[in-house]
Motif scaffolding. Structure first.
Motif, PDB file in Angstrom:
ATOM      1  N   LYS A  36       0.841  -1.205   0.000  1.00  0.00           N
ATOM      2  CA  LYS A  36       0.000   0.000   0.000  1.00  0.00           C
ATOM      3  C   LYS A  36       0.875   1.254   0.000  1.00  0.00           C
ATOM      4  O   LYS A  36       0.616   2.198  -0.743  1.00  0.00           O
ATOM      5  CB  LYS A  36      -0.919  -0.007   1.216  1.00  0.00           C
ATOM      6  CG  LYS A  36      -1.800   1.207   1.304  1.00  0.00           C
ATOM      7  CD  LYS A  36      -2.600   1.217   2.584  1.00  0.00           C
ATOM      8  CE  LYS A  36      -3.369   2.500   2.676  1.00  0.00           C
ATOM      9  NZ  LYS A  36      -3.381   3.073   3.999  1.00  0.00           N
ATOM     10  N   ASP A  37       1.923   1.247   0.818  1.00  0.00           N
ATOM     11  CA  ASP A  37       2.834   2.389   0.874  1.00  0.00           C
ATOM     12  C   ASP A  37       3.556   2.605  -0.462  1.00  0.00           C
ATOM     13  O   ASP A  37       3.758   3.739  -0.887  1.00  0.00           O
ATOM     14  CB  ASP A  37       3.864   2.209   1.988  1.00  0.00           C
ATOM     15  CG  ASP A  37       3.250   2.308   3.375  1.00  0.00           C
ATOM     16  OD1 ASP A  37       2.118   2.821   3.504  1.00  0.00           O
ATOM     17  OD2 ASP A  37       3.898   1.840   4.332  1.00  0.00           O
ATOM     18  N   ARG A  38       3.923   1.501  -1.120  1.00  0.00           N
ATOM     19  CA  ARG A  38       4.630   1.597  -2.403  1.00  0.00           C
ATOM     20  C   ARG A  38       3.781   2.237  -3.497  1.00  0.00           C
ATOM     21  O   ARG A  38       4.309   2.877  -4.390  1.00  0.00           O
ATOM     22  CB  ARG A  38       5.046   0.222  -2.897  1.00  0.00           C
ATOM     23  CG  ARG A  38       6.235  -0.350  -2.238  1.00  0.00           C
ATOM     24  CD  ARG A  38       6.540  -1.713  -2.837  1.00  0.00           C
ATOM     25  NE  ARG A  38       7.757  -2.236  -2.290  1.00  0.00           N
ATOM     26  CZ  ARG A  38       8.700  -2.817  -3.000  1.00  0.00           C
ATOM     27  NH1 ARG A  38       8.562  -2.982  -4.282  1.00  0.00           N
ATOM     28  NH2 ARG A  38       9.786  -3.266  -2.421  1.00  0.00           N
ATOM     29  N   VAL A  39       2.476   2.011  -3.453  1.00  0.00           N
ATOM     30  CA  VAL A  39       1.607   2.493  -4.526  1.00  0.00           C
ATOM     31  C   VAL A  39       0.762   3.694  -4.111  1.00  0.00           C
ATOM     32  O   VAL A  39      -0.120   4.107  -4.860  1.00  0.00           O
ATOM     33  CB  VAL A  39       0.693   1.356  -5.067  1.00  0.00           C
ATOM     34  CG1 VAL A  39       1.528   0.204  -5.597  1.00  0.00           C
ATOM     35  CG2 VAL A  39      -0.302   0.879  -4.022  1.00  0.00           C
ATOM     36  N   ALA A  40       1.042   4.256  -2.952  1.00  0.00           N
ATOM     37  CA  ALA A  40       0.223   5.351  -2.414  1.00  0.00           C
ATOM     38  C   ALA A  40       0.104   6.536  -3.378  1.00  0.00           C
ATOM     39  O   ALA A  40      -0.937   7.197  -3.418  1.00  0.00           O
ATOM     40  CB  ALA A  40       0.783   5.820  -1.078  1.00  0.00           C
ATOM     41  N   ASN A  41       1.127   6.789  -4.159  1.00  0.00           N
ATOM     42  CA  ASN A  41       1.101   7.934  -5.075  1.00  0.00           C
ATOM     43  C   ASN A  41       0.572   7.580  -6.459  1.00  0.00           C
ATOM     44  O   ASN A  41       0.498   8.449  -7.323  1.00  0.00           O
ATOM     45  CB  ASN A  41       2.501   8.549  -5.191  1.00  0.00           C
ATOM     46  CG  ASN A  41       2.946   9.160  -3.888  1.00  0.00           C
ATOM     47  OD1 ASN A  41       2.146   9.734  -3.155  1.00  0.00           O
ATOM     48  ND2 ASN A  41       4.224   9.031  -3.582  1.00  0.00           N
ATOM     49  N   GLN A  47      -3.590   1.667  -8.524  1.00  0.00           N
ATOM     50  CA  GLN A  47      -3.523   0.981  -7.232  1.00  0.00           C
ATOM     51  C   GLN A  47      -4.392  -0.274  -7.255  1.00  0.00           C
ATOM     52  O   GLN A  47      -3.958  -1.346  -6.823  1.00  0.00           O
ATOM     53  CB  GLN A  47      -3.985   1.898  -6.099  1.00  0.00           C
ATOM     54  CG  GLN A  47      -3.038   3.020  -5.788  1.00  0.00           C
ATOM     55  CD  GLN A  47      -3.550   3.893  -4.657  1.00  0.00           C
ATOM     56  OE1 GLN A  47      -4.273   3.429  -3.770  1.00  0.00           O
ATOM     57  NE2 GLN A  47      -3.190   5.162  -4.684  1.00  0.00           N
ATOM     58  N   ASP A  48      -5.610  -0.117  -7.760  1.00  0.00           N
ATOM     59  CA  ASP A  48      -6.526  -1.262  -7.843  1.00  0.00           C
ATOM     60  C   ASP A  48      -5.943  -2.375  -8.703  1.00  0.00           C
ATOM     61  O   ASP A  48      -6.044  -3.551  -8.353  1.00  0.00           O
ATOM     62  CB  ASP A  48      -7.884  -0.826  -8.411  1.00  0.00           C
ATOM     63  CG  ASP A  48      -8.657   0.067  -7.463  1.00  0.00           C
ATOM     64  OD1 ASP A  48      -8.304   0.142  -6.264  1.00  0.00           O
ATOM     65  OD2 ASP A  48      -9.629   0.699  -7.932  1.00  0.00           O
TER      66      ASP A  48
END
Length: 121
Positions: A36-41, A47-48
């Motif tokens: 989640k942290d890796r794709v937060a931006n 993300q989905d």
């Protein structure tokens, strides 16, 4: 690194560490939060897509593990270990991982099968 490679790294580490029960669940949760942290931006659609690909690949790994854990080990580049105690621990790990996805999909999650309630919309 592709998400599928990250899922495989998770499985390798879990199998080498011989995690089971709460340890396996905690490791999976840490993996998901790290992802989640890796794709937060990333945009929401991206993300989905990452989480859906992770869920799909993880489901494939679970299916292999349920049929033949040594086959999964070999596919991941590990040595096979035909040990009943290790098999039981791995079965517990697989069940915990599956249960995580089932439990979360019924609690308002976006049905990716890999998020925690804190990550739900």
């Amino acid at each position: 690194m592709a998400i599928e490679d990250l899922v495989d790294d998770f499985w390798r580490d879990a199998l080498i560490s011989k995690l089971s029960g709460p340890q396996a669940e905690a490791k999976w949760n840490a993996f998901i939060y790290g992802l989640k942290d890796r794709v937060a931006n990333f945009p929401k659609d991206a993300q989905d897509e990452v989480f859906m690909r992770a869920a799909k690949h993880n489901a494939g790994r679970i299916a292999i593990a349920q049929r033949n854990l040594d086959a999964l080990r070999v596919e991941l580049g590990l040595s096979p270990e035909s040990n009943p105690l290790i098999e039981a621990a791995a079965d517990t790990f697989v069940r915990a991982t599956v249960w995580q996805g089932v439990a979360r999909s019924s609690d308002g999650c976006d049905n990716c099968g890999n998020c925690s309630p804190a990550m739900s919309p």
